[in-house]
Scaffold this motif. Structure first.
Motif, PDB file in Angstrom:
ATOM      1  N   TYR A  32       7.248  -4.107  -4.597  1.00  0.00           N
ATOM      2  CA  TYR A  32       6.677  -4.410  -3.735  1.00  0.00           C
ATOM      3  C   TYR A  32       5.684  -5.215  -4.074  1.00  0.00           C
ATOM      4  CZ  TYR A  32       8.653   0.049  -1.624  1.00  0.00           C
ATOM      5  OH  TYR A  32       9.499   0.818  -1.570  1.00  0.00           O
ATOM      6  N   GLN A  60       1.881  -6.156  -2.460  1.00  0.00           N
ATOM      7  CA  GLN A  60       0.636  -5.824  -1.789  1.00  0.00           C
ATOM      8  C   GLN A  60      -0.308  -6.410  -1.541  1.00  0.00           C
ATOM      9  OE1 GLN A  60      -1.749  -2.067  -3.672  1.00  0.00           O
ATOM     10  NE2 GLN A  60      -2.282  -1.239  -1.418  1.00  0.00           N
ATOM     11  N   GLN A  91      -3.861  -4.663   2.493  1.00  0.00           N
ATOM     12  CA  GLN A  91      -3.227  -4.286   3.552  1.00  0.00           C
ATOM     13  C   GLN A  91      -1.650  -3.088   2.479  1.00  0.00           C
ATOM     14  OE1 GLN A  91      -2.179  -5.390   6.286  1.00  0.00           O
ATOM     15  NE2 GLN A  91      -4.031  -6.596   6.529  1.00  0.00           N
ATOM     16  N   GLY A  92      -0.521  -2.775   3.199  1.00  0.00           N
ATOM     17  CA  GLY A  92       0.068  -1.724   2.483  1.00  0.00           C
ATOM     18  C   GLY A  92       0.891  -2.242   1.943  1.00  0.00           C
ATOM     19  N   PRO A  93       1.948  -2.105   1.239  1.00  0.00           N
ATOM     20  CA  PRO A  93       2.662  -2.266   0.307  1.00  0.00           C
ATOM     21  C   PRO A  93       4.159  -2.382   1.312  1.00  0.00           C
ATOM     22  CG  PRO A  93       2.065  -0.277  -0.785  1.00  0.00           C
ATOM     23  CD  PRO A  93       1.331   0.125   0.380  1.00  0.00           C
ATOM     24  N   PHE A 143       7.982  -3.998   0.975  1.00  0.00           N
ATOM     25  CA  PHE A 143       8.909  -3.943   0.048  1.00  0.00           C
ATOM     26  C   PHE A 143       9.301  -5.390   0.178  1.00  0.00           C
ATOM     27  CE2 PHE A 143      12.877  -2.127  -1.616  1.00  0.00           C
ATOM     28  CZ  PHE A 143      14.083  -2.360  -1.178  1.00  0.00           C
ATOM     29  N   LEU A 186      -0.886  -8.044  -5.385  1.00  0.00           N
ATOM     30  CA  LEU A 186      -1.376  -7.396  -6.780  1.00  0.00           C
ATOM     31  C   LEU A 186       0.136  -7.233  -6.002  1.00  0.00           C
ATOM     32  CD1 LEU A 186      -2.404  -4.941  -8.878  1.00  0.00           C
ATOM     33  CD2 LEU A 186      -1.990  -3.493  -7.093  1.00  0.00           C
ATOM     34  N   LEU A 209       3.645  -4.971  -7.424  1.00  0.00           N
ATOM     35  CA  LEU A 209       4.079  -3.380  -7.728  1.00  0.00           C
ATOM     36  C   LEU A 209       5.145  -3.158  -7.908  1.00  0.00           C
ATOM     37  CD1 LEU A 209       1.604  -1.820  -4.875  1.00  0.00           C
ATOM     38  CD2 LEU A 209       1.368  -1.575  -7.594  1.00  0.00           C
ATOM     39  N   GLU A 235       0.793   0.771 -12.551  1.00  0.00           N
ATOM     40  CA  GLU A 235      -0.430  -0.169 -11.426  1.00  0.00           C
ATOM     41  C   GLU A 235      -0.473  -1.289 -11.313  1.00  0.00           C
ATOM     42  OE1 GLU A 235      -3.027   3.391 -15.079  1.00  0.00           O
ATOM     43  OE2 GLU A 235      -3.779   0.585 -14.880  1.00  0.00           O
ATOM     44  N   GLN A 282      -5.871   0.414  -9.450  1.00  0.00           N
ATOM     45  CA  GLN A 282      -4.698   1.506  -9.823  1.00  0.00           C
ATOM     46  C   GLN A 282      -3.366   1.300  -8.826  1.00  0.00           C
ATOM     47  OE1 GLN A 282      -5.453   5.236 -11.384  1.00  0.00           O
ATOM     48  NE2 GLN A 282      -7.248   5.346 -12.165  1.00  0.00           N
ATOM     49  N   GLY A 283      -2.315   1.572  -9.588  1.00  0.00           N
ATOM     50  CA  GLY A 283      -1.057   1.909  -8.785  1.00  0.00           C
ATOM     51  C   GLY A 283      -1.887   3.215  -7.881  1.00  0.00           C
ATOM     52  N   PHE A 324      -2.295   5.649   1.324  1.00  0.00           N
ATOM     53  CA  PHE A 324      -1.161   5.373   2.413  1.00  0.00           C
ATOM     54  C   PHE A 324      -0.561   6.507   2.957  1.00  0.00           C
ATOM     55  CE2 PHE A 324      -2.683   1.178   2.100  1.00  0.00           C
ATOM     56  CZ  PHE A 324      -2.710   1.213   0.892  1.00  0.00           C
ATOM     57  N   LEU A 331      10.339   2.455   1.022  1.00  0.00           N
ATOM     58  CA  LEU A 331       9.195   2.879   1.384  1.00  0.00           C
ATOM     59  C   LEU A 331       8.881   1.765   2.569  1.00  0.00           C
ATOM     60  CD1 LEU A 331       7.711   5.255  -1.143  1.00  0.00           C
ATOM     61  CD2 LEU A 331       9.605   5.740   0.670  1.00  0.00           C
ATOM     62  N   PHE A 389       5.378   1.304   4.264  1.00  0.00           N
ATOM     63  CA  PHE A 389       3.946   1.802   4.218  1.00  0.00           C
ATOM     64  C   PHE A 389       2.646   1.049   5.933  1.00  0.00           C
ATOM     65  CE2 PHE A 389       3.478   3.578  -0.246  1.00  0.00           C
ATOM     66  CZ  PHE A 389       4.444   2.712  -0.873  1.00  0.00           C
ATOM     67  N   GLY A 390       2.566   2.810   5.794  1.00  0.00           N
ATOM     68  CA  GLY A 390       1.014   1.650   7.020  1.00  0.00           C
ATOM     69  C   GLY A 390      -0.131   1.322   5.865  1.00  0.00           C
ATOM     70  N   GLN A 391      -0.369   0.638   7.150  1.00  0.00           N
ATOM     71  CA  GLN A 391      -1.809  -0.634   6.392  1.00  0.00           C
ATOM     72  C   GLN A 391      -2.719   0.528   5.445  1.00  0.00           C
ATOM     73  OE1 GLN A 391      -0.496  -3.427   6.953  1.00  0.00           O
ATOM     74  NE2 GLN A 391      -1.809  -4.272   8.545  1.00  0.00           N
ATOM     75  N   GLY A 392      -3.012   2.226   5.633  1.00  0.00           N
ATOM     76  CA  GLY A 392      -4.305   2.587   4.268  1.00  0.00           C
ATOM     77  C   GLY A 392      -5.428   2.904   4.710  1.00  0.00           C
TER      78      GLY A 392
END
Lengths: 118, 116
Positions: free
Chosen positions: A35, A37, A41-43, A45, A88, A90, A111, B42-43, B90, B104, B106-109
């Motif tokens: 992923y 990120q 923003q969100g990750p 795919f 980032l 992931l 991480e 962190q992840g 998220f 997956l 994901f939303g924007q958080g």
């Protein structure tokens, strides 16, 4: 029991260069997903590897490629880096078919590797 | 295709107050639903998940989420937050019954900021 491990944790590259990121999945997992990120923003795919083959791919250009090895570890390669590739990255693993628990979509994340492109 | 909308980008709240983080999704097929939490540098860690059965799911640290199929929502709640709950949250979905997807959406958080 080691979780998902990624290397390097941080790296800086310049535009046009190439980068390789590495991932070791959680013990017992045979499926690896990557992923991206971006900041705030969100990750998103990128792709998934299972049985050493790319099984699914998100909306990323061919500059993004990967590989999975017989021990289930994986690499993400990005060629011709752009400033917008700064993010980032992931890695996530899941048990997949070997554990008889396919399809729930639950992922275990590392991480991450933070890539900065200058 | 699936999509996820987290309705609040930031939620400031005082310690010991209740909180709700809102999540709506769109999908033409059945989905699994997840909340992940990301602490600074962190992840992501799985907080809770809905796969089937009871629509109310709980985590070990006091969070709960309720799957509402008619409203296509999966809001996250906690009756009393702690400073240590400060993190990015998220909401995510994956297509049900599709084998080894690992994909997956994901939303924007939502940034939860717990103030003393």
């Amino acid at each position: 029991d080691a979780g998902v491990t990624q290397s390097p944790t941080h790296l800086i590259k310049t535009r046009g260069q190439q980068v390789t990121l590495r991932c070791s999945p959680k013990s017992g997992h045979d499926t690896v997903s990557w992923y991206q990120q971006a900041l705030g923003q969100g990750p998103q795919f990128i792709f998934q590897y299972y049985e050493e083959e790319e099984r699914q791919r998100g909306n990323f250009p061919d500059r993004f490629s990967g590989h999975q090895f017989p021990n289930y570890s994986s690499e993400l390669n990005v060629n011709a880096l752009l400033l917008g590739d700064s993010a980032l990255y992931l890695c996530a693993s899941s048990p997949g078919a070997l554990a008889g628990d396919a399809g729930t979509g639950e992922l275990f994340f590392g991480e991450g590797s933070r890539l900065t492109v200058l | 295709a699936q999509s996820v909308t987290q309705l609040d980008s930031q939620v400031p709240v005082f310690e010991e107050a209740p909180v709700e983080l809102r999540c709506n999704y769109s999908s033409s097929v059945s989905v699994y639903l997840f909340w992940y939490v990301q602490y600074p540098n962190q992840g992501l860690q799985l907080l809770l998940k809905y796969l089937s059965g009871s629509t109310l799911v709980e985590s070990i640290n006091g969070f709960e989420a309720e799957f509402n199929k008619s409203q296509t929502s999966f809001h996250l709640r906690k009756p009393s937050v702690h400073i240590s709950d400060t993190a990015e949250y998220f909401c995510a979905v994956s297509r049900k019954g599709s084998g080894n997807t690992g994909k997956l959406i994901f939303g924007q958080g939502t940034t939860l900021q717990v103030k003393p």
